[in-house]
Write a protein that holds these residues in place. Structure first.
Motif, PDB file in Angstrom:
ATOM      1  N   GLN A 133       0.710  -1.214  -0.023  1.00  0.00           N
ATOM      2  CA  GLN A 133       0.046   0.099  -0.084  1.00  0.00           C
ATOM      3  C   GLN A 133       0.891   1.177   0.165  1.00  0.00           C
ATOM      4  OE1 GLN A 133      -3.088  -0.697  -0.747  1.00  0.00           O
ATOM      5  NE2 GLN A 133      -4.370  -1.191   1.132  1.00  0.00           N
TER       6      GLN A 133
ATOM      7  N   ASP B 242       0.792   5.449   0.398  1.00  0.00           N
ATOM      8  CA  ASP B 242      -0.195   6.335   1.267  1.00  0.00           C
ATOM      9  C   ASP B 242       0.446   7.652   0.453  1.00  0.00           C
ATOM     10  OD1 ASP B 242      -1.389   4.504   2.410  1.00  0.00           O
ATOM     11  OD2 ASP B 242      -0.522   4.935   4.422  1.00  0.00           O
TER      12      ASP B 242
ATOM     13  N   HIS C 261      -3.906  10.257   3.151  1.00  0.00           N
ATOM     14  CA  HIS C 261      -4.193   9.250   4.079  1.00  0.00           C
ATOM     15  C   HIS C 261      -4.138   9.488   5.428  1.00  0.00           C
ATOM     16  CE1 HIS C 261      -4.528   5.689   1.443  1.00  0.00           C
ATOM     17  NE2 HIS C 261      -4.000   6.697   0.414  1.00  0.00           N
TER      18      HIS C 261
ATOM     19  N   GLN D 155      -9.424   8.446   7.019  1.00  0.00           N
ATOM     20  CA  GLN D 155      -8.835   7.683   6.127  1.00  0.00           C
ATOM     21  C   GLN D 155      -7.854   6.716   6.571  1.00  0.00           C
ATOM     22  OE1 GLN D 155      -9.732   7.514   2.365  1.00  0.00           O
ATOM     23  NE2 GLN D 155      -8.466   5.624   2.988  1.00  0.00           N
ATOM     24  N   ARG D 156      -7.027   7.167   7.514  1.00  0.00           N
ATOM     25  CA  ARG D 156      -5.992   6.343   8.033  1.00  0.00           C
ATOM     26  C   ARG D 156      -6.451   5.327   9.084  1.00  0.00           C
ATOM     27  NH1 ARG D 156      -1.298   4.261   7.595  1.00  0.00           N
ATOM     28  NH2 ARG D 156       0.143   4.170   9.365  1.00  0.00           N
TER      29      ARG D 156
ATOM     30  N   ASP E 274      -7.816   2.769   6.747  1.00  0.00           N
ATOM     31  CA  ASP E 274      -6.722   1.932   6.074  1.00  0.00           C
ATOM     32  C   ASP E 274      -6.073   0.882   7.200  1.00  0.00           C
ATOM     33  OD1 ASP E 274      -6.711   3.281   3.947  1.00  0.00           O
ATOM     34  OD2 ASP E 274      -5.169   4.660   4.525  1.00  0.00           O
TER      35      ASP E 274
ATOM     36  N   ARG F 250       3.015  -1.068   4.101  1.00  0.00           N
ATOM     37  CA  ARG F 250       2.614   0.172   3.976  1.00  0.00           C
ATOM     38  C   ARG F 250       3.593   1.212   4.005  1.00  0.00           C
ATOM     39  NH1 ARG F 250      -2.580   2.398   3.477  1.00  0.00           N
ATOM     40  NH2 ARG F 250      -3.426   0.497   4.182  1.00  0.00           N
TER      41      ARG F 250
ATOM     42  N   GLY G  91       4.785   5.366   2.491  1.00  0.00           N
ATOM     43  CA  GLY G  91       4.361   6.653   2.113  1.00  0.00           C
ATOM     44  C   GLY G  91       5.157   7.414   0.993  1.00  0.00           C
TER      45      GLY G  91
END
Length: 219
Positions: A161, A163, A167, A171-172, A175, A191, A193
């Motif tokens: 994922q 971000d 995010h 939304q976070r 997730d 995940r 960023g």
């Protein structure tokens, strides 16, 4: 636009791409413009592209057609950054891939028209696809799993994922909840960023390599 009219050029490349809302990795210090093939350029404080347009420019045009923007991007930007803009144009339906493939591209654009895809939701996803294909594993983007879409599925069970800046907050929280559901279903989730992908890619790649080495991408 006024400066382009005064100096005899048209806005193009990353400047025009940014104006159209395409994903641009880095805004340039100077505007990028194209010589329209007539008259004399008055020497603006800009990066001037001299390629012959792939779509003829109307004499009154001040901003390039999308195809000409992609042409100048292809010759100006590194492959990853150019590919992100091409993918973004396709994703936003500003141009059709079948149409692009009927045009007589030259240089770096010939590679881009073969490899560009409409499926990347952001340039970050384009960068990931380009940087991981050397691994030779199936990498599918925008896959639906358990009622939610994931950015990448590597092999059968490794979810990556990526971000962006949105995010945060609710939304976070969503997730995190979905990550937990995926792991309970037997998936492994990594995940990352924006800053990691753009500035610390070796760390991201190492995480993925170690996950694959442990077989976490297999069912």
């Amino acid at each position: 636009m006024v400066s382009a009219a005064r100096t005899g050029v048209v806005l193009s490349c990353v400047t025009a791409a940014d104006r159209r809302g395409l994903w641009v990795a880095e805004r340039p210090d100077k505007p990028h413009v194209a010589y329209p093939g007539r008259g004399r350029v008055a020497g603006p404080a800009a990066v001037v592209h001299w390629q012959r347009a792939i779509v003829p420019r109307h004499p009154d045009l001040l901003e390039d057609e999308i195809e000409n923007i992609l042409l100048t991007v292809a010759s100006c930007q590194p492959y990853e950054a150019a590919r992100a803009i091409w993918d973004s144009a396709l994703n936003k339906k500003l141009v059709d891939l079948a149409h692009l493939r009927r045009l007589p591209w030259t240089g770096a654009a010939r590679r881009l028209v073969r490899e560009a895809s409409p499926w990347a939701d952001s340039g970050l996803e384009t960068f990931v696809i380009v940087r991981l294909r050397w691994m030779g594993l199936p990498i599918r983007s925008q896959i639906w799993i358990h009622g939610h879409r994931v950015d990448f599925l590597i092999g059968e069970r490794l979810v990556l994922q990526v971000d962006g800046g949105h995010h945060v907050g609710a939304q976070r929280t969503e997730d995190i909840r979905h990550d937990a559901e995926l792991m309970l279903l037997g998936y492994h989730v990594i995940r990352v960023g924006y800053e990691q992908v753009m500035n610390r890619w070796p760390e991201v790649q190492e995480q993925i390599m170690h996950a694959v080495a442990q077989g976490l991408h297999k069912a």
